[in-house]
Every structure is written in C-alpha cells, then in structure tokens.
Motif scaffolding. Structure first.
Motif, PDB file in Angstrom:
ATOM      1  N   ASP A 378       0.819  -1.221   0.000  1.00 36.51           N
ATOM      2  CA  ASP A 378       0.000   0.000   0.000  1.00 36.51           C
ATOM      3  C   ASP A 378       0.854   1.274   0.000  1.00 36.51           C
ATOM      4  O   ASP A 378       1.817   1.379   0.756  1.00 36.51           O
ATOM      5  N   HIS A 379       0.445   2.257  -0.838  1.00 35.68           N
ATOM      6  CA  HIS A 379       1.205   3.500  -0.981  1.00 35.68           C
ATOM      7  C   HIS A 379       0.400   4.732  -0.583  1.00 35.68           C
ATOM      8  O   HIS A 379       0.687   5.826  -1.057  1.00 35.68           O
ATOM      9  N   TRP A 380      -0.594   4.599   0.242  1.00 33.18           N
ATOM     10  CA  TRP A 380      -1.404   5.763   0.618  1.00 33.18           C
ATOM     11  C   TRP A 380      -0.748   6.529   1.771  1.00 33.18           C
ATOM     12  O   TRP A 380      -0.340   5.925   2.762  1.00 33.18           O
ATOM     13  N   LEU A 394       2.584   2.288   3.966  1.00 36.32           N
ATOM     14  CA  LEU A 394       2.852   0.990   4.607  1.00 36.32           C
ATOM     15  C   LEU A 394       4.016   0.289   3.919  1.00 36.32           C
ATOM     16  O   LEU A 394       4.824  -0.367   4.575  1.00 36.32           O
ATOM     17  N   CYS A 395       4.055   0.392   2.585  1.00 37.07           N
ATOM     18  CA  CYS A 395       5.239  -0.050   1.838  1.00 37.07           C
ATOM     19  C   CYS A 395       6.174   1.153   1.775  1.00 37.07           C
ATOM     20  O   CYS A 395       5.964   2.063   0.980  1.00 37.07           O
ATOM     21  N   GLY A 396       7.170   1.178   2.616  1.00 41.48           N
ATOM     22  CA  GLY A 396       7.971   2.385   2.803  1.00 41.48           C
ATOM     23  C   GLY A 396       9.054   2.580   1.753  1.00 41.48           C
ATOM     24  O   GLY A 396       9.721   1.625   1.343  1.00 41.48           O
ATOM     25  N   HIS A 397       9.194   3.837   1.310  1.00 43.77           N
ATOM     26  CA  HIS A 397      10.245   4.227   0.359  1.00 43.77           C
ATOM     27  C   HIS A 397      10.816   5.558   0.836  1.00 43.77           C
ATOM     28  O   HIS A 397      10.534   6.607   0.262  1.00 43.77           O
ATOM     29  N   THR A 398      11.630   5.563   1.871  1.00 38.95           N
ATOM     30  CA  THR A 398      12.163   6.828   2.389  1.00 38.95           C
ATOM     31  C   THR A 398      13.173   7.440   1.426  1.00 38.95           C
ATOM     32  O   THR A 398      13.426   8.643   1.481  1.00 38.95           O
ATOM     33  N   GLY A 439      12.304  -7.727  -1.785  1.00 38.00           N
ATOM     34  CA  GLY A 439      12.305  -6.360  -2.303  1.00 38.00           C
ATOM     35  C   GLY A 439      11.049  -5.632  -1.851  1.00 38.00           C
ATOM     36  O   GLY A 439      10.261  -6.141  -1.050  1.00 38.00           O
ATOM     37  N   HIS A 440      10.859  -4.408  -2.383  1.00 40.42           N
ATOM     38  CA  HIS A 440       9.639  -3.681  -2.023  1.00 40.42           C
ATOM     39  C   HIS A 440       8.421  -4.562  -2.326  1.00 40.42           C
ATOM     40  O   HIS A 440       8.284  -5.061  -3.457  1.00 40.42           O
ATOM     41  N   PRO A 441       7.517  -4.733  -1.369  1.00 35.40           N
ATOM     42  CA  PRO A 441       6.356  -5.598  -1.613  1.00 35.40           C
ATOM     43  C   PRO A 441       5.439  -5.090  -2.739  1.00 35.40           C
ATOM     44  O   PRO A 441       4.613  -5.838  -3.249  1.00 35.40           O
ATOM     45  N   CYS A 442       5.589  -3.819  -3.155  1.00 39.08           N
ATOM     46  CA  CYS A 442       4.804  -3.291  -4.280  1.00 39.08           C
ATOM     47  C   CYS A 442       5.383  -3.737  -5.617  1.00 39.08           C
ATOM     48  O   CYS A 442       4.760  -3.564  -6.660  1.00 39.08           O
ATOM     49  N   GLY A 443       6.613  -4.277  -5.611  1.00 36.03           N
ATOM     50  CA  GLY A 443       7.226  -4.747  -6.849  1.00 36.03           C
ATOM     51  C   GLY A 443       8.188  -3.762  -7.491  1.00 36.03           C
ATOM     52  O   GLY A 443       8.777  -4.053  -8.533  1.00 36.03           O
TER      53      GLY A 443
HETATM   54 ZN   LIG Z   1       6.248   0.252  -2.424  1.00 39.38          ZN
END
Ligand SMILES: [Zn+2]
Length: 484
Positions: A378-380, A394-398, A439-443
C-alpha cells in the motif's frame, strides 16, 4: 585493551586449527569410502534458491544446526558481516572491537548453553568454508539490532561520552487479525520488514529449522543470525509470530539476556501466547524492544505484547485485529520507556497507524492472504491524503522522501524502507507454509547506482549498497527440497 585483543586472536587461531584437525580425522581415508558425505554434520541439511530467497533446512543438535547454518550460508554471512560492521561503526563512531567486547563480556555469559553451542557451530561451519569469524564476531553479528541502537546510547550516557545522536529505529508494518475481521474467521498475519536497504537487501533467508529440542520453525531471517530478527515465523505448535519495533525506545539492562536469544527461544519452545510472553520477559535486557503480534492457530486467539523495559502490556482477543507500525500504545510504556510523540500525525509511525486502522475497518470480514499482500504494498499517505510511496506509506520508500524520518535519525532521502514482505493464515500455519516477496512488496526495484549519483551524501554506503530487485510472491513450506 591491546594485549587482551591479541590474546583472543591467538586463541581463535588455535581453536580454528583444532577444528580443522578434527574435521580431517572424520573424513574417509583417501583409499576408500568415497560415497560417504564429506562432513556428517551436513547430512540432514540442504539449500536452494527461489524467488530471490535462499531456503535452508537445518536439523539436529545445536552444534549441527549451527555448523549447517555457517557452512551452507558462508558467503552470505561473510558479506552480511562486512555490511553490519560498516553500518554499526558508521552510526556509532565506535570501532568493531567495541561490539566484540560487549558481546564477549556482557552478552555471551548470559546465553543458554544450547545457543552458545549453536553459535560455536556457526563459527566451525564458516571455518569449514574458509571464512574466519570467531565467537565474538558471530555474537556481535547476532546482536546487530540491539547493540548499536540500544546498548550504545545507554553506554554513552552511563559513561558521559559525547557521541552521535542515536535513537532506536522503527522497523516494519504488520497486522494480525481474527474472528469477524477475516474471511474465514481464522487468523491472518502479515509483515513487511523496514530497515536500511543496506542490510535489508540481505534479509533473504528462509530458515526451515528442526531443532533437537522444542518445536520446528519456519521463519525468514538474516545470514548468520539465529533468530528471525525482523521478525516473522511459525512453529509446529501453531504459534504465529511477528513484530514491529517501538520507535524512540530508550533503556538497557546489562544483566539481561540478549534479545536475539529470547526471541529465538520463544519461537522454539512456546506453544501458547502465555508461554511466549513468559520467555520474552525472562531476562529482558531492553534490546530491540518490540510490539509483538501473536496468533495461536489452535485457539484462534491473537495478542499484542508491548514489551518496554520498565513496563509492558498484553492485549488479547478472539475477535479483532492488532496493527503495528512502530508506535507504542500503553501510556506507561510511552511515558517511561520512549521519547515518542504519539500526537504528531505527520510522523511515519502515526501516519501508517492511521492508514492501518482505516484499511482494517474498510476490509472487515474480507481479510485473507491475498488482501494482506495488497496491504503490504500500500502507498497511501494518510497524513497528506494522497497516493504515492514515501516514509508514510505501509510499503515504505524513504529514499524518495525529502523529509526522511527524524524520529529514527533517517536523513532526507535515506535509503531505507520496506525491503520484503511475508503473509500467512491459520491453514498455512498448520501446514508450516508462508508466502514471501523479496524487495519492495509493491514490486518496485531500487537501483543503487542512480541513487548514489543523485545522493552523494550516502557515498559511505557505496561499497555495500546494491540493487534491490523485487521478486515474485513465493510460497515456502517446511521440508521443501527444491524450488517449485
Ligand atoms: Zn512500495
């Protein structure tokens, strides 16, 4: 310090020499018995790779399990060790010898004989593949979550040593749900691991562990470390376990037992939520303080165990959900074990908590493993109310956030965030299975070279920062022999 260090090096060399001699005497004579395995300690273990993960099956006595671990993962442990040394010495400005000494004098004497034997086994397994690390190195590697960020701030305060500001990190987004929240009324649990990409890229082991005593375990993990450490796992008593760390926790008890041992022991020996909590409380040293999310597939009950050092609290239910995103909840833990501001809704832990609570409400009665995969990705941004990855999703990308995470001393664009995800339900737990994505769970992939070019302030990581490519969601099962 100097003579002690030299004496220890000599001791290690002598020990390694003895080990090599011992191994040689066990090998078959050159004239026959060629069909025998080269090392009988390895007979019940194996390794394969799938979806970017390395699956290792370890079985037997503590010594055998350790030897198999060290031998099967020798290249990965050597690489992870160099990475941990780089990170720990950079953030604390202390030499590696400081961590070896803390491991030798403070942690090792408090450990159970079973886990000391397993650590010695890892040292011997590494030596069998030509990797020279001694017991102090392996203990310090095992303590890489608790020594730099928990012990060092306490140590500096005790000794009135001015040092860099260090706060305990926030690692991970997770939930556990049961009863009317899930599609089948049974438990669903999921977790994505937040950490620096530097170490997170290496958090790609699936340990299938059959110890001589206690329960068998399936868990994800880090090379050379005897516990899951991020944490996600299941045992054959039906206990399902994960956690998220408590942001801005402060405290240490030098007389306690290392967290890496307590968490491993709890997963290996507990067959109930109560037993899990009892083992975690026994010798609590304050290291790597977590909100543990637990499920018992036998009863359908779930729990949240918030373990500070001065205070702790246990919540439990057979119909509800617990979420984790690095916030403490109990007023006493918050006030006396942390410096965390629970009111600032813009912070990563609180923004993710708000997102979790909305997702759980909106998905009540529909939560299953497929839903868990989408939550992990999730990217909200619940604070700015907009879509897009950042330190608040929730899927973090700092690494794409100009804000960083000030609560964890993560500077703007810090290369950290969600590095992998896992999920399972009660049925899978019964079959000792889970799904995992590297990796990032969003792919989305992370590319090191363009990142370092754009952010030369992180050049100190260049020797170890590598691409983090997302793999597919992949199912693993205990006793699995090969990629499927
Ligand atoms: Zn992500």
């Amino acid at each position: 310090m100097r003579p002690v260090a030299i004496a220890r090096v000599v001791g290690v060399l002598a020990f390694a020499a003895v080990v090599n001699f011992g191994c040689k005497t066990k090998e078959p004579a050159a004239t026959g018995a060629a069909a025998k395995p080269a090392n009988p300690n390895l007979a019940k273990s194996w390794r394969f790779e799938q979806g970017g993960w390395i699956f290792v099956h370890l079985q037997g006595s503590p010594t055998d399990v350790g030897f198999q671990h060290g031998s099967l993962l020798a290249p990965e442990i050597a690489d992870a060790f160099e990475t941990v040394k780089l990170t720990a010495t950079h953030s604390t400005k202390k030499p590696w010898e400081f961590f070896r000494e803390a491991s030798h004098s403070m942690l090792w004497p408090k450990m159970d004989a079973e886990y000391q034997a397993e650590i010695r086994g890892i040292v011997d397994g590494l030596a069998s593949k030509g990797v020279r690390m001694d017991v102090d190195d392996v203990v310090a590697l095992n303590a890489f979550e608790e020594l730099p960020d928990y012990y060092v701030p306490w140590y500096n305060d005790q000794h009135k040593i001015p040092g860099p500001k260090i706060t305990s990190p926030g690692n991970c987004s997770a939930f556990v749900a049961t009863g009317s929240y899930t599609r089948d009324g049974r438990i669903v649990i999921a977790h994505n691991n937040w950490t620096s990409y530097l170490t997170g890229e290496r958090w790609r082991i699936v340990f299938d562990l059959v110890p001589q005593r206690g329960h068998r375990i399936l868990m994800d993990g880090f090379p050379g470390v005897i516990t899951s450490d991020d944490d996600f796992g299941v045992n054959d008593a039906g206990l399902m376990v994960t956690e998220t760390t408590i942001t801005q926790f402060y405290g240490w008890d030098p007389n306690g037992k290392p967290e890496f041992e307590r968490s491993r022991k709890a997963l290996q020996y507990a067959d109930s939520i109560d037993e899990y909590v009892r083992i975690m409380r026994d010798g609590n040293n304050g290291g790597y303080a977590n909100d543990w999310l637990l499920g018992d597939r036998k009863t359908g009950e779930i729990a949240q165990f918030e373990q500070g050092l001065k205070h702790d609290r246990l919540w439990r239910t057979k119909d509800g959900v617990f979420v984790g995103s690095n916030f403490a909840s109990d007023p006493q833990v918050l006030a006396e074990d942390t410096h965390f501001d629970s009111r600032d809704r813009s912070s990563s832990p609180n923004a993710r908590r708000d997102r979790w609570e909305a997702l759980m409400k909106d998905n009540k009665g529909k939560i299953d493993v497929e839903a868990a995969k989408t939550f992990m990705a999730d990217h909200w941004d619940a604070f700015d109310r907009k879509a897009g990855p950042s330190e608040r999703s929730l899927c973090g990308h700092t690494d794409v956030s100009p804000r960083g995470v000030k609560e964890w001393e993560w500077e703007p664009f810090y290369p950290g965030g969600a590095v992998q995800g896992k999920a399972m339900d009660s049925q899978m737990a019964g079959a000792m299975q889970f799904v995992a994505r590297l990796g990032h769970p969003c792919g989305e992939d992370f590319r090191a070279a363009p990142f370092l070019k754009a952010h030369p302030e992180f050049a100190w990581q260049a020797s170890k920062l590598i691409d983090m490519k997302a793999g597919p969601w992949t199912q693993f099962q205990s006793d699995q022999r090969a990629a499927q």
